[in-house]
Design a protein around this motif. Sequence first.
Motif, PDB file in Angstrom:
ATOM      1  N   LEU A   1      52.672  25.135   2.202  1.00  0.00           N
ATOM      2  CA  LEU A   1      52.860  23.690   2.276  1.00  0.00           C
ATOM      3  C   LEU A   1      51.869  23.070   3.243  1.00  0.00           C
ATOM      4  O   LEU A   1      51.280  22.019   2.978  1.00  0.00           O
ATOM      5  CB  LEU A   1      54.303  23.421   2.715  1.00  0.00           C
TER       6      LEU A   1
ATOM      7  N   LEU B   1      48.461  22.876   1.688  1.00  0.00           N
ATOM      8  CA  LEU B   1      48.439  21.798   0.698  1.00  0.00           C
ATOM      9  C   LEU B   1      48.331  20.444   1.390  1.00  0.00           C
ATOM     10  O   LEU B   1      47.591  19.555   0.956  1.00  0.00           O
ATOM     11  CB  LEU B   1      49.697  21.857  -0.179  1.00  0.00           C
ATOM     12  N   HIS B   2      49.079  20.266   2.466  1.00  0.00           N
ATOM     13  CA  HIS B   2      49.094  18.988   3.165  1.00  0.00           C
ATOM     14  C   HIS B   2      47.738  18.633   3.740  1.00  0.00           C
ATOM     15  O   HIS B   2      47.232  17.522   3.557  1.00  0.00           O
ATOM     16  CB  HIS B   2      50.139  19.028   4.295  1.00  0.00           C
TER      17      HIS B   2
ATOM     18  N   ASN C   1      45.115  17.953   1.141  1.00  0.00           N
ATOM     19  CA  ASN C   1      45.315  16.615   0.599  1.00  0.00           C
ATOM     20  C   ASN C   1      44.780  15.559   1.555  1.00  0.00           C
ATOM     21  O   ASN C   1      44.116  14.611   1.131  1.00  0.00           O
ATOM     22  CB  ASN C   1      46.807  16.385   0.350  1.00  0.00           C
TER      23      ASN C   1
ATOM     24  N   ASN D   1      45.058  20.238  -6.045  1.00  0.00           N
ATOM     25  CA  ASN D   1      45.920  20.442  -4.883  1.00  0.00           C
ATOM     26  C   ASN D   1      47.234  19.679  -5.051  1.00  0.00           C
ATOM     27  O   ASN D   1      48.315  20.196  -4.747  1.00  0.00           O
ATOM     28  CB  ASN D   1      45.182  19.962  -3.621  1.00  0.00           C
TER      29      ASN D   1
ATOM     30  N   TYR E   1      51.021  21.120  -5.301  1.00  0.00           N
ATOM     31  CA  TYR E   1      52.034  20.607  -4.385  1.00  0.00           C
ATOM     32  C   TYR E   1      53.274  20.147  -5.134  1.00  0.00           C
ATOM     33  O   TYR E   1      54.408  20.470  -4.755  1.00  0.00           O
ATOM     34  CB  TYR E   1      51.462  19.457  -3.556  1.00  0.00           C
TER      35      TYR E   1
ATOM     36  N   TYR F   1      55.052  23.167  -6.447  1.00  0.00           N
ATOM     37  CA  TYR F   1      55.679  23.864  -5.328  1.00  0.00           C
ATOM     38  C   TYR F   1      56.933  23.129  -4.869  1.00  0.00           C
ATOM     39  O   TYR F   1      57.995  23.725  -4.667  1.00  0.00           O
ATOM     40  CB  TYR F   1      54.672  23.987  -4.180  1.00  0.00           C
TER      41      TYR F   1
END
Lengths: 280, 261
Positions: free
Chosen positions: A80, A83-84, A87, A140, A144, A147
């Motif tokens: 996570l 991904l954050h 982004n 991405n 996300y 996920y």
Amino acid sequence: MNTHPLIIRISRWANAAVITVMILISRAGRACRRTAAKMRELVVRVVRWAAAVGVGVMTLISGVRRSRGKAAAKMHPLTLRILHWTNAAAMIIMIMSGWKIYNDSVLFGFLHFPEEIVLGVWAQHALQWHFAFMWVLTINGLVYLGYGLFSGRFRRLLWPIQPREVVAEVLKALTFRLEHDDLTHYNAVQKLLYVGVILVIIVQVICGLAIWKPVQFSSLVWLFYDFQGARLAHFLGMVAICLFMIVHVTLALVVPRTIFAMLTGGPQVERTPAAASPVH
Amino acid sequence: MIRSRSPSLFRPKASAPVLAENRKLLAEASRRQLLRGTLSLGALTLLTGCNASETSSLQRALRTVSSFNDGIQRLLFDPNRLAPTYSPDQVVKPPRFNAHFDVEDIRPIDLDTWKLELAGLIADRRPWTLDRIYALPEQEVIIKHICVEGWDYIGQWSGPNLRRFLTLIGADLTAKYVAFRCNDDDYMECIDMASALHPQTILATKYAGEPITDPFGAPLRLRTAVKLGYKNAKWIRSIEVTNTYPGGFWEDQGFNWFAGI
């Protein structure tokens, strides 16, 4: 358990070494003019990138060791967090290059983004950045969304959103009375903003596709009335995302524990059904 | 020791002699000129900056992604999908002027001696006079011109359909590129064959029913409904069908090649 586990010690010393090497090389380069400028530039650039990536990766994984072998998971798992931040980086590039593209044919006569804050010397550079990082952002983003949906994270953290709660907590937030002691649960304001920005980004991608391919995706253009309508929607989406970022970053700075949580994982969370959602 | 500014991708390395000899140009440069003309100082520094950044790994990376996007765009291109068309009362007259130079710098073509040259994988490469081109059946398209900058307008063009023209001259329709060389400073743009064969791709001789005038690409321009504006070459002097990528005016500067809409 050691105060400083092995992986932490290795990563911290490697970090210090890389930064020291970087400083020394840049000092050496300045002192010795005979050194080929190109070689120096290349080495500095490579080491800077490696250091930045290395620091980033080390920080992210430094939280992994502690949670291994325990039943509880972290508030922000490693996946996570990657991904954050991916982004975040992609979004900043999309926005800054988007501003430069906007400048080429402004929608509002009074608004021209200053050259100092745009990405791209000339239009073609901005377009190159924009059409390169659109892949990073969307791929991405899709990972996300998958996920979040399939791990149950969205259901656990972003649902339910109750209007009464939202009103009460927005008022509290505006009067600086919104508490944030428990990082592991999102309050109604957070839920609203996170769900909101996810929806805005989805729409932003859709009108972006309409701008990119107004003939091949002409039905998407129709959603926004016409080509200029799609451009306007894309612009407004940018404004909404920028407003979100201002609020998001400001609140994170006000509660810095949240930033560390997104870097190293944050507190443990129990993944049992009892703790999945707060009881009302 | 004074630390000099480190070279940056975003600060083109304009050399002192270039700046000195163009100081007069800079003084004269109006905002319009700076925005429009490739003859301005800003553009000259761009050229030197472009040379530096063109060889940089960053430009290589970005252009590689742009080439990848060409492949994606090919996949997304539906050769049977027609662009929206409009009614004659929506047509903008005269059309919007746009070129990489000012309207005052247009060099009109001598229409009496102009011939359309043909080259490459074409069976009958005899040049075409304007009369012969006008004699061909006309197709009219009222479509939206969309510029990469973001503006658009509805225009009305007519002229022979490109697919029919290519078939007539015995061009190899399985070749990859159709290249258009133009009268303005060796401007050249090439498009993929699939787009060249699209039903709404014509060699335009007329705008809004009247022969195209000098500022707008006289006597012949490409008009396709499935490409951005910069692919629609004006002031055409030759057409080449080839399998070797011939480059392109805007692509050399970093714009995307496929540029499909």
